[in-house]
Design a protein around this motif. Structure first.
Motif, PDB file in Angstrom:
ATOM      1  N   ALA A  24       9.365  -4.642   9.095  1.00  0.00           N
ATOM      2  CA  ALA A  24       8.325  -4.095  10.023  1.00  0.00           C
ATOM      3  C   ALA A  24       7.735  -4.437  11.252  1.00  0.00           C
ATOM      4  CB  ALA A  24       7.206  -4.929   9.244  1.00  0.00           C
ATOM      5  N   SER A  25       8.223  -4.364  11.964  1.00  0.00           N
ATOM      6  CA  SER A  25       7.626  -4.432  13.515  1.00  0.00           C
ATOM      7  C   SER A  25       6.687  -4.183  14.438  1.00  0.00           C
ATOM      8  CB  SER A  25       9.063  -4.341  14.452  1.00  0.00           C
ATOM      9  OG  SER A  25       9.419  -3.456  14.369  1.00  0.00           O
ATOM     10  N   GLY A  26       6.347  -4.163  15.314  1.00  0.00           N
ATOM     11  CA  GLY A  26       5.071  -3.559  16.307  1.00  0.00           C
ATOM     12  C   GLY A  26       3.797  -4.562  15.676  1.00  0.00           C
ATOM     13  N   ARG A  27       2.672  -4.070  15.780  1.00  0.00           N
ATOM     14  CA  ARG A  27       1.307  -5.188  15.561  1.00  0.00           C
ATOM     15  C   ARG A  27       1.641  -4.919  14.274  1.00  0.00           C
ATOM     16  NH1 ARG A  27      -4.097  -2.543  19.227  1.00  0.00           N
ATOM     17  NH2 ARG A  27      -4.461  -3.914  18.254  1.00  0.00           N
ATOM     18  N   THR A  28       2.376  -6.390  13.897  1.00  0.00           N
ATOM     19  CA  THR A  28       2.336  -6.277  12.429  1.00  0.00           C
ATOM     20  C   THR A  28       1.035  -7.776  11.722  1.00  0.00           C
ATOM     21  OG1 THR A  28       3.062  -8.257  12.275  1.00  0.00           O
ATOM     22  CG2 THR A  28       4.140  -5.679  12.135  1.00  0.00           C
ATOM     23  N   SER A  29       0.223  -7.696  12.795  1.00  0.00           N
ATOM     24  CA  SER A  29      -1.032  -9.270  12.599  1.00  0.00           C
ATOM     25  C   SER A  29      -1.972  -8.104  11.602  1.00  0.00           C
ATOM     26  CB  SER A  29      -1.301  -9.362  13.517  1.00  0.00           C
ATOM     27  OG  SER A  29      -2.178  -8.113  14.574  1.00  0.00           O
ATOM     28  N   SER A  30      -2.231  -7.023  11.644  1.00  0.00           N
ATOM     29  CA  SER A  30      -3.318  -6.478  10.467  1.00  0.00           C
ATOM     30  C   SER A  30      -2.618  -5.603   9.752  1.00  0.00           C
ATOM     31  CB  SER A  30      -4.141  -5.876  11.096  1.00  0.00           C
ATOM     32  OG  SER A  30      -5.097  -5.111  10.157  1.00  0.00           O
ATOM     33  N   ARG A  31      -2.625  -6.288   8.608  1.00  0.00           N
ATOM     34  CA  ARG A  31      -1.536  -6.170   7.058  1.00  0.00           C
ATOM     35  C   ARG A  31      -2.173  -6.173   5.766  1.00  0.00           C
ATOM     36  NH1 ARG A  31       4.386  -6.488   6.878  1.00  0.00           N
ATOM     37  NH2 ARG A  31       3.699  -7.544   9.057  1.00  0.00           N
ATOM     38  N   TYR A  32      -2.858  -5.083   4.845  1.00  0.00           N
ATOM     39  CA  TYR A  32      -3.246  -5.375   3.672  1.00  0.00           C
ATOM     40  C   TYR A  32      -2.011  -5.434   2.407  1.00  0.00           C
ATOM     41  CZ  TYR A  32      -5.451  -5.320  -0.979  1.00  0.00           C
ATOM     42  OH  TYR A  32      -5.955  -5.081  -2.418  1.00  0.00           O
ATOM     43  N   ALA A  33      -1.410  -4.029   2.689  1.00  0.00           N
ATOM     44  CA  ALA A  33      -0.505  -3.428   1.344  1.00  0.00           C
ATOM     45  C   ALA A  33       0.714  -3.310   2.191  1.00  0.00           C
ATOM     46  CB  ALA A  33      -0.948  -3.514   0.915  1.00  0.00           C
ATOM     47  N   MET A  34       1.787  -3.040   1.447  1.00  0.00           N
ATOM     48  CA  MET A  34       2.972  -2.346   2.114  1.00  0.00           C
ATOM     49  C   MET A  34       3.722  -1.962   0.407  1.00  0.00           C
ATOM     50  SD  MET A  34       4.864  -4.233   4.760  1.00  0.00           S
ATOM     51  CE  MET A  34       6.190  -3.363   5.370  1.00  0.00           C
ATOM     52  N   GLY A  35       4.553  -0.606   0.322  1.00  0.00           N
ATOM     53  CA  GLY A  35       4.845   0.251  -0.315  1.00  0.00           C
ATOM     54  C   GLY A  35       6.133   0.573   0.083  1.00  0.00           C
ATOM     55  N   TRP A  36       6.711   1.334  -1.339  1.00  0.00           N
ATOM     56  CA  TRP A  36       7.684   1.730  -1.207  1.00  0.00           C
ATOM     57  C   TRP A  36       7.047   2.970  -2.423  1.00  0.00           C
ATOM     58  CZ3 TRP A  36      12.311   1.104   1.125  1.00  0.00           C
ATOM     59  CH2 TRP A  36      12.437  -0.003   1.630  1.00  0.00           C
ATOM     60  N   PHE A  37       7.971   4.098  -1.657  1.00  0.00           N
ATOM     61  CA  PHE A  37       8.036   5.543  -2.323  1.00  0.00           C
ATOM     62  C   PHE A  37       9.211   6.176  -2.472  1.00  0.00           C
ATOM     63  CE2 PHE A  37       3.257   6.410  -2.601  1.00  0.00           C
ATOM     64  CZ  PHE A  37       2.841   5.330  -1.860  1.00  0.00           C
ATOM     65  N   ARG A  38       9.721   7.270  -3.110  1.00  0.00           N
ATOM     66  CA  ARG A  38      10.251   7.947  -3.401  1.00  0.00           C
ATOM     67  C   ARG A  38       9.925   9.027  -3.537  1.00  0.00           C
ATOM     68  NH1 ARG A  38      12.555   6.008  -8.974  1.00  0.00           N
ATOM     69  NH2 ARG A  38      11.269   6.745 -10.186  1.00  0.00           N
ATOM     70  N   GLN A  39      11.816  10.427  -2.917  1.00  0.00           N
ATOM     71  CA  GLN A  39      11.551  12.128  -2.860  1.00  0.00           C
ATOM     72  C   GLN A  39      12.881  12.123  -3.401  1.00  0.00           C
ATOM     73  OE1 GLN A  39      10.051  13.757   0.479  1.00  0.00           O
ATOM     74  NE2 GLN A  39       9.190  15.321  -1.138  1.00  0.00           N
ATOM     75  N   ALA A  40      12.761  12.705  -4.353  1.00  0.00           N
ATOM     76  CA  ALA A  40      13.884  13.525  -5.304  1.00  0.00           C
ATOM     77  C   ALA A  40      14.352  14.744  -4.625  1.00  0.00           C
ATOM     78  CB  ALA A  40      14.326  13.226  -6.379  1.00  0.00           C
ATOM     79  N   PRO A  41      14.806  15.921  -3.974  1.00  0.00           N
ATOM     80  CA  PRO A  41      15.094  16.974  -3.629  1.00  0.00           C
ATOM     81  C   PRO A  41      14.579  17.735  -4.858  1.00  0.00           C
ATOM     82  CG  PRO A  41      17.466  16.083  -3.836  1.00  0.00           C
ATOM     83  CD  PRO A  41      16.571  15.246  -4.592  1.00  0.00           C
ATOM     84  N   GLY A  42      13.776  18.582  -4.558  1.00  0.00           N
ATOM     85  CA  GLY A  42      12.798  19.869  -5.345  1.00  0.00           C
ATOM     86  C   GLY A  42      11.650  19.271  -5.810  1.00  0.00           C
ATOM     87  N   LYS A  43      11.771  18.171  -5.223  1.00  0.00           N
ATOM     88  CA  LYS A  43      10.012  17.106  -5.836  1.00  0.00           C
ATOM     89  C   LYS A  43       9.620  16.613  -4.959  1.00  0.00           C
ATOM     90  CE  LYS A  43      12.396  15.868 -10.458  1.00  0.00           C
ATOM     91  NZ  LYS A  43      12.748  14.741 -11.489  1.00  0.00           N
ATOM     92  N   GLU A  44       8.508  15.956  -5.850  1.00  0.00           N
ATOM     93  CA  GLU A  44       6.667  15.579  -4.481  1.00  0.00           C
ATOM     94  C   GLU A  44       7.813  13.600  -4.746  1.00  0.00           C
ATOM     95  OE1 GLU A  44       3.149  18.637  -5.433  1.00  0.00           O
ATOM     96  OE2 GLU A  44       3.289  16.706  -6.012  1.00  0.00           O
ATOM     97  N   ARG A  45       6.998  13.933  -3.059  1.00  0.00           N
ATOM     98  CA  ARG A  45       7.543  12.167  -3.394  1.00  0.00           C
ATOM     99  C   ARG A  45       5.857  11.785  -4.004  1.00  0.00           C
ATOM    100  NH1 ARG A  45       3.935  10.192   2.022  1.00  0.00           N
ATOM    101  NH2 ARG A  45       2.117  10.514   0.531  1.00  0.00           N
ATOM    102  N   GLU A  46       7.192  10.614  -4.980  1.00  0.00           N
ATOM    103  CA  GLU A  46       6.199  10.186  -5.691  1.00  0.00           C
ATOM    104  C   GLU A  46       5.624   8.184  -5.278  1.00  0.00           C
ATOM    105  OE1 GLU A  46       7.793  10.338  -9.624  1.00  0.00           O
ATOM    106  OE2 GLU A  46       9.858   9.195  -8.890  1.00  0.00           O
TER     107      GLU A  46
END
Length: 126
Positions: A24-46
């Motif tokens: 992460a770069s930029g204005r990172t001073s305010s941050r509550y959480a970070m996460g990972w998501f994934r999206q397979a072909p033809g499927k919704e992001r999860e």
């Protein structure tokens, strides 16, 4: 603004491991959480996993519990996703996300983040 850059994706055999990074770069001073998501072909992001920046409280999708580990390095402004025992069904584009402010666990699971990275491809195949 916060910029998120993922790395570490690639091709791996079933049962193998990978570690994704999100810097992460930029204005990172305010941050509550970070996460990972994934999206397979033809499927919704999860939702895959999330971690609170202060306290390091983690949450995982049932499909990855016991195999994936999310962690963060505050000094490096980086979040990681260690993926073990990879399966073909883990194949997807993986996206990193950051939330500036407080979100409930369900909100994070539903993708209520403020910033998103461009994604990194993970392919699990023999």
């Amino acid at each position: 603004q916060v910029q998120l850059v993922e790395s570490g994706g690639g091709l791996v055999q079933p049962g193998g491991s990978l570690r994704l990074s999100c810097a992460a770069s930029g204005r990172t001073s305010s941050r509550y959480a970070m996460g990972w998501f994934r999206q397979a072909p033809g499927k919704e992001r999860e939702f895959v996993a999330s971690i609170t920046w202060i306290g390091g409280i983690t949450d995982y999708a049932d499909s990855v519990k016991g195999r994936f580990t999310i962690s963060r390095d505050i000094a490096k402004n980086t979040v990681y996703l260690r993926m073990n025992s990879l399966k073909p069904e883990d194949t997807a584009v993986y996206y990193c996300a950051a939330s500036r402010t407080y979100r409930t666990v369900p909100q994070l699971q539903h993708g209520e983040f403020d910033y998103w990275g461009q994604g990194t491809q993970v392919t699990v195949s023999a």
